[in-house]
Design a protein around this motif. Structure first.
Motif, PDB file in Angstrom:
ATOM      1  N   THR A  20       0.825  -1.206   0.000  1.00  0.00           N
ATOM      2  CA  THR A  20       0.000   0.000   0.000  1.00  0.00           C
ATOM      3  C   THR A  20       0.859   1.255   0.000  1.00  0.00           C
ATOM      4  O   THR A  20       0.614   2.199  -0.762  1.00  0.00           O
ATOM      5  CB  THR A  20      -0.932   0.011   1.227  1.00  0.00           C
ATOM      6  N   VAL A  21       1.884   1.265   0.855  1.00  0.00           N
ATOM      7  CA  VAL A  21       2.779   2.422   0.922  1.00  0.00           C
ATOM      8  C   VAL A  21       3.497   2.616  -0.416  1.00  0.00           C
ATOM      9  O   VAL A  21       3.619   3.742  -0.918  1.00  0.00           O
ATOM     10  CB  VAL A  21       3.802   2.251   2.063  1.00  0.00           C
ATOM     11  N   LYS A  22       3.956   1.513  -1.005  1.00  0.00           N
ATOM     12  CA  LYS A  22       4.615   1.618  -2.310  1.00  0.00           C
ATOM     13  C   LYS A  22       3.639   2.110  -3.373  1.00  0.00           C
ATOM     14  O   LYS A  22       4.018   2.863  -4.279  1.00  0.00           O
ATOM     15  CB  LYS A  22       5.192   0.258  -2.711  1.00  0.00           C
ATOM     16  N   GLY A  23       2.379   1.679  -3.265  1.00  0.00           N
ATOM     17  CA  GLY A  23       1.365   2.135  -4.214  1.00  0.00           C
ATOM     18  C   GLY A  23       1.166   3.638  -4.146  1.00  0.00           C
ATOM     19  O   GLY A  23       1.091   4.316  -5.179  1.00  0.00           O
ATOM     20  N   PHE A  24       1.104   4.174  -2.913  1.00  0.00           N
ATOM     21  CA  PHE A  24       1.000   5.624  -2.757  1.00  0.00           C
ATOM     22  C   PHE A  24       2.237   6.306  -3.344  1.00  0.00           C
ATOM     23  O   PHE A  24       2.140   7.355  -3.988  1.00  0.00           O
ATOM     24  CB  PHE A  24       0.853   5.995  -1.277  1.00  0.00           C
ATOM     25  N   GLY A  25       3.394   5.701  -3.106  1.00  0.00           N
ATOM     26  CA  GLY A  25       4.631   6.265  -3.642  1.00  0.00           C
ATOM     27  C   GLY A  25       4.639   6.293  -5.159  1.00  0.00           C
ATOM     28  O   GLY A  25       5.095   7.263  -5.778  1.00  0.00           O
ATOM     29  N   MET A  26       4.115   5.240  -5.780  1.00  0.00           N
ATOM     30  CA  MET A  26       4.039   5.192  -7.242  1.00  0.00           C
ATOM     31  C   MET A  26       3.095   6.260  -7.779  1.00  0.00           C
ATOM     32  O   MET A  26       3.355   6.884  -8.815  1.00  0.00           O
ATOM     33  CB  MET A  26       3.565   3.809  -7.700  1.00  0.00           C
ATOM     34  N   MET A  27       1.982   6.481  -7.073  1.00  0.00           N
ATOM     35  CA  MET A  27       1.005   7.474  -7.519  1.00  0.00           C
ATOM     36  C   MET A  27       1.615   8.866  -7.579  1.00  0.00           C
ATOM     37  O   MET A  27       1.296   9.662  -8.465  1.00  0.00           O
ATOM     38  CB  MET A  27      -0.206   7.481  -6.582  1.00  0.00           C
ATOM     39  N   PHE A  28       2.510   9.158  -6.633  1.00  0.00           N
ATOM     40  CA  PHE A  28       3.108  10.491  -6.567  1.00  0.00           C
ATOM     41  C   PHE A  28       4.515  10.533  -7.162  1.00  0.00           C
ATOM     42  O   PHE A  28       5.231  11.516  -7.000  1.00  0.00           O
ATOM     43  CB  PHE A  28       3.146  10.966  -5.114  1.00  0.00           C
ATOM     44  N   GLY A  29       4.901   9.449  -7.842  1.00  0.00           N
ATOM     45  CA  GLY A  29       6.188   9.434  -8.516  1.00  0.00           C
ATOM     46  C   GLY A  29       7.383   9.286  -7.601  1.00  0.00           C
ATOM     47  O   GLY A  29       8.519   9.541  -8.013  1.00  0.00           O
ATOM     48  N   LEU A  30       7.157   8.875  -6.357  1.00  0.00           N
ATOM     49  CA  LEU A  30       8.259   8.724  -5.405  1.00  0.00           C
ATOM     50  C   LEU A  30       8.883   7.336  -5.475  1.00  0.00           C
ATOM     51  O   LEU A  30      10.011   7.140  -5.026  1.00  0.00           O
ATOM     52  CB  LEU A  30       7.756   8.984  -3.980  1.00  0.00           C
ATOM     53  N   VAL A  31       8.130   6.385  -6.014  1.00  0.00           N
ATOM     54  CA  VAL A  31       8.610   5.010  -6.162  1.00  0.00           C
ATOM     55  C   VAL A  31       8.478   4.618  -7.625  1.00  0.00           C
ATOM     56  O   VAL A  31       7.456   4.910  -8.263  1.00  0.00           O
ATOM     57  CB  VAL A  31       7.793   4.037  -5.284  1.00  0.00           C
ATOM     58  N   GLU A  32       9.511   3.991  -8.158  1.00  0.00           N
ATOM     59  CA  GLU A  32       9.486   3.599  -9.563  1.00  0.00           C
ATOM     60  C   GLU A  32       8.406   2.557  -9.812  1.00  0.00           C
ATOM     61  O   GLU A  32       8.263   1.592  -9.062  1.00  0.00           O
ATOM     62  CB  GLU A  32      10.850   3.039  -9.973  1.00  0.00           C
ATOM     63  N   LYS A  33       7.649   2.760 -10.874  1.00  0.00           N
ATOM     64  CA  LYS A  33       6.554   1.860 -11.215  1.00  0.00           C
ATOM     65  C   LYS A  33       7.083   0.669 -12.001  1.00  0.00           C
ATOM     66  O   LYS A  33       7.793   0.848 -12.988  1.00  0.00           O
ATOM     67  CB  LYS A  33       5.511   2.620 -12.039  1.00  0.00           C
ATOM     68  N   PRO A  34       6.764  -0.567 -11.579  1.00  0.00           N
ATOM     69  CA  PRO A  34       7.193  -1.753 -12.333  1.00  0.00           C
ATOM     70  C   PRO A  34       6.666  -1.721 -13.758  1.00  0.00           C
ATOM     71  O   PRO A  34       5.625  -1.114 -14.038  1.00  0.00           O
ATOM     72  CB  PRO A  34       6.585  -2.917 -11.540  1.00  0.00           C
ATOM     73  N   ALA A  35       7.364  -2.393 -14.641  1.00  0.00           N
ATOM     74  CA  ALA A  35       7.005  -2.364 -16.061  1.00  0.00           C
ATOM     75  C   ALA A  35       5.645  -2.997 -16.337  1.00  0.00           C
ATOM     76  O   ALA A  35       4.996  -2.674 -17.332  1.00  0.00           O
ATOM     77  CB  ALA A  35       8.088  -3.073 -16.878  1.00  0.00           C
ATOM     78  N   ASN A  36       5.200  -3.907 -15.453  1.00  0.00           N
ATOM     79  CA  ASN A  36       3.933  -4.596 -15.707  1.00  0.00           C
ATOM     80  C   ASN A  36       2.724  -3.846 -15.155  1.00  0.00           C
ATOM     81  O   ASN A  36       1.607  -4.346 -15.206  1.00  0.00           O
ATOM     82  CB  ASN A  36       3.969  -6.012 -15.117  1.00  0.00           C
ATOM     83  N   ILE A  37       2.937  -2.642 -14.623  1.00  0.00           N
ATOM     84  CA  ILE A  37       1.834  -1.828 -14.115  1.00  0.00           C
ATOM     85  C   ILE A  37       1.658  -0.630 -15.036  1.00  0.00           C
ATOM     86  O   ILE A  37       2.587   0.154 -15.239  1.00  0.00           O
ATOM     87  CB  ILE A  37       2.100  -1.355 -12.674  1.00  0.00           C
ATOM     88  N   SER A  38       0.469  -0.479 -15.597  1.00  0.00           N
ATOM     89  CA  SER A  38       0.205   0.609 -16.532  1.00  0.00           C
ATOM     90  C   SER A  38      -0.167   1.886 -15.786  1.00  0.00           C
ATOM     91  O   SER A  38      -0.468   1.867 -14.589  1.00  0.00           O
ATOM     92  CB  SER A  38      -0.930   0.220 -17.487  1.00  0.00           C
ATOM     93  N   ASP A  39      -0.166   2.996 -16.519  1.00  0.00           N
ATOM     94  CA  ASP A  39      -0.563   4.270 -15.918  1.00  0.00           C
ATOM     95  C   ASP A  39      -2.022   4.223 -15.463  1.00  0.00           C
ATOM     96  O   ASP A  39      -2.392   4.834 -14.460  1.00  0.00           O
ATOM     97  CB  ASP A  39      -0.371   5.408 -16.928  1.00  0.00           C
ATOM     98  N   ALA A  40      -2.849   3.498 -16.216  1.00  0.00           N
ATOM     99  CA  ALA A  40      -4.268   3.387 -15.854  1.00  0.00           C
ATOM    100  C   ALA A  40      -4.440   2.683 -14.509  1.00  0.00           C
ATOM    101  O   ALA A  40      -5.362   2.990 -13.751  1.00  0.00           O
ATOM    102  CB  ALA A  40      -5.035   2.639 -16.943  1.00  0.00           C
ATOM    103  N   ASP A  41      -3.543   1.735 -14.216  1.00  0.00           N
ATOM    104  CA  ASP A  41      -3.623   1.017 -12.942  1.00  0.00           C
ATOM    105  C   ASP A  41      -3.353   1.939 -11.757  1.00  0.00           C
ATOM    106  O   ASP A  41      -3.770   1.647 -10.634  1.00  0.00           O
ATOM    107  CB  ASP A  41      -2.616  -0.140 -12.914  1.00  0.00           C
ATOM    108  N   MET A  42      -2.630   3.035 -12.000  1.00  0.00           N
ATOM    109  CA  MET A  42      -2.249   3.940 -10.927  1.00  0.00           C
ATOM    110  C   MET A  42      -3.203   5.120 -10.785  1.00  0.00           C
ATOM    111  O   MET A  42      -2.967   6.016  -9.981  1.00  0.00           O
ATOM    112  CB  MET A  42      -0.822   4.463 -11.166  1.00  0.00           C
ATOM    113  N   GLU A  43      -4.268   5.138 -11.568  1.00  0.00           N
ATOM    114  CA  GLU A  43      -5.222   6.240 -11.477  1.00  0.00           C
ATOM    115  C   GLU A  43      -5.949   6.232 -10.136  1.00  0.00           C
ATOM    116  O   GLU A  43      -6.240   5.176  -9.577  1.00  0.00           O
ATOM    117  CB  GLU A  43      -6.254   6.144 -12.601  1.00  0.00           C
ATOM    118  N   VAL A  44      -6.242   7.431  -9.648  1.00  0.00           N
ATOM    119  CA  VAL A  44      -7.051   7.564  -8.438  1.00  0.00           C
ATOM    120  C   VAL A  44      -8.487   7.181  -8.774  1.00  0.00           C
ATOM    121  O   VAL A  44      -9.039   7.633  -9.770  1.00  0.00           O
ATOM    122  CB  VAL A  44      -7.007   9.018  -7.916  1.00  0.00           C
ATOM    123  N   ARG A  45      -9.078   6.312  -7.978  1.00  0.00           N
ATOM    124  CA  ARG A  45     -10.468   5.916  -8.191  1.00  0.00           C
ATOM    125  C   ARG A  45     -11.318   6.405  -7.031  1.00  0.00           C
ATOM    126  O   ARG A  45     -10.857   6.499  -5.893  1.00  0.00           O
ATOM    127  CB  ARG A  45     -10.591   4.394  -8.323  1.00  0.00           C
TER     128      ARG A  45
END
Length: 217
Positions: free
Chosen positions: A97-122
């Motif tokens: 969860t913490v890494k997910g928040f980090g990915m959303m704000f660009g603080l953690v590198e997003k793995p190649a298998n996760i698309s930008d759509a997966d990181m959208e705020v819902r």
């Protein structure tokens, strides 16, 4: 990578580097633990088991989408084992969860298998849709969905944002260090500012929900 190794759609992973694969998380961890190293994988097909060697990239990815096998495994545990496992799983979920928040704000590198759509705020609509999908898969999946939501809310609530528990903790720490409370006007200003930001975040989530509904996704 996966195709070159002879892997096919619908292959069910049995083991990676000798480690038994029961759930998608098991596969993800096994691949990430062997980044850049060739590993032996065993998969099950209607024709029988197939063994091959594949090398995960630096993100621990082998170029496949990981799905959930409909067959579920249960392991009998003692009370102590179950308690220890619950702590381990909760810790793992908190980390994700913490890494997910980090990915959303660009603080953690997003793995190649996760698309930008997966990181959208819902928003609430998207959450209800996901909950309905989980409930349709069974009570176990729905309860697990509630667990994930609870952990996400817990992490968000502890963020150092005024109005949230994390913000109150920061104010208490400042008061403890300085020996005097934070100025009331400053607290009110920060609270109003972050309130507007939170409303904007909720609005963004609702916008993304509507976008997915209109787009049929």
């Amino acid at each position: 990578m996966a195709r070159d190794a002879g892997l096919q759609p619908q292959d069910q992973f049995v083991s990676v580097d000798g480690r038994k694969i029961v759930a998608p998380d098991d596969l993800s961890r096994a691949l990430k633990d062997n980044k850049g190293k060739p590993v032996t994988v065993v998969v099950k097909r209607p024709s029988g088991e197939f063994t091959t060697t594949v090398t995960p990239n630096n993100d621990g990815v082998i170029g496949i989408g990981i799905g959930v096998n409909a067959e579920r495994y249960y392991k009998e545990m003692s009370v102590g084992e179950a308690a220890a496992q619950s702590v381990t799983v909760t810790g793992r979920m908190l980390d994700m969860t913490v890494k997910g928040f980090g990915m959303m704000f660009g603080l953690v590198e997003k793995p190649a298998n996760i698309s930008d759509a997966d990181m959208e705020v819902r928003g609430i609509v998207g959450i209800v849709q996901m909950g309905a999908g989980a409930l349709g898969s069974g009570v176990f999946d729905f309860v697990w969905f509630l667990v994930v939501i609870s952990i996400n809310l817990a992490v968000m609530n502890i963020l150092p944002i005024p109005m949230l528990d994390g913000g109150h903790i920061v104010f208490f720490l400042i008061e403890g260090i300085t020996g005097k409370p934070v100025n009331a006007k400053t607290k009110a200003l920060l609270s109003n500012l972050f309130f507007v930001l939170l409303i904007g975040l909720f609005a963004l989530g609702l916008f993304n929900d509507m976008k997915h509904i209109v787009g049929g996704k």
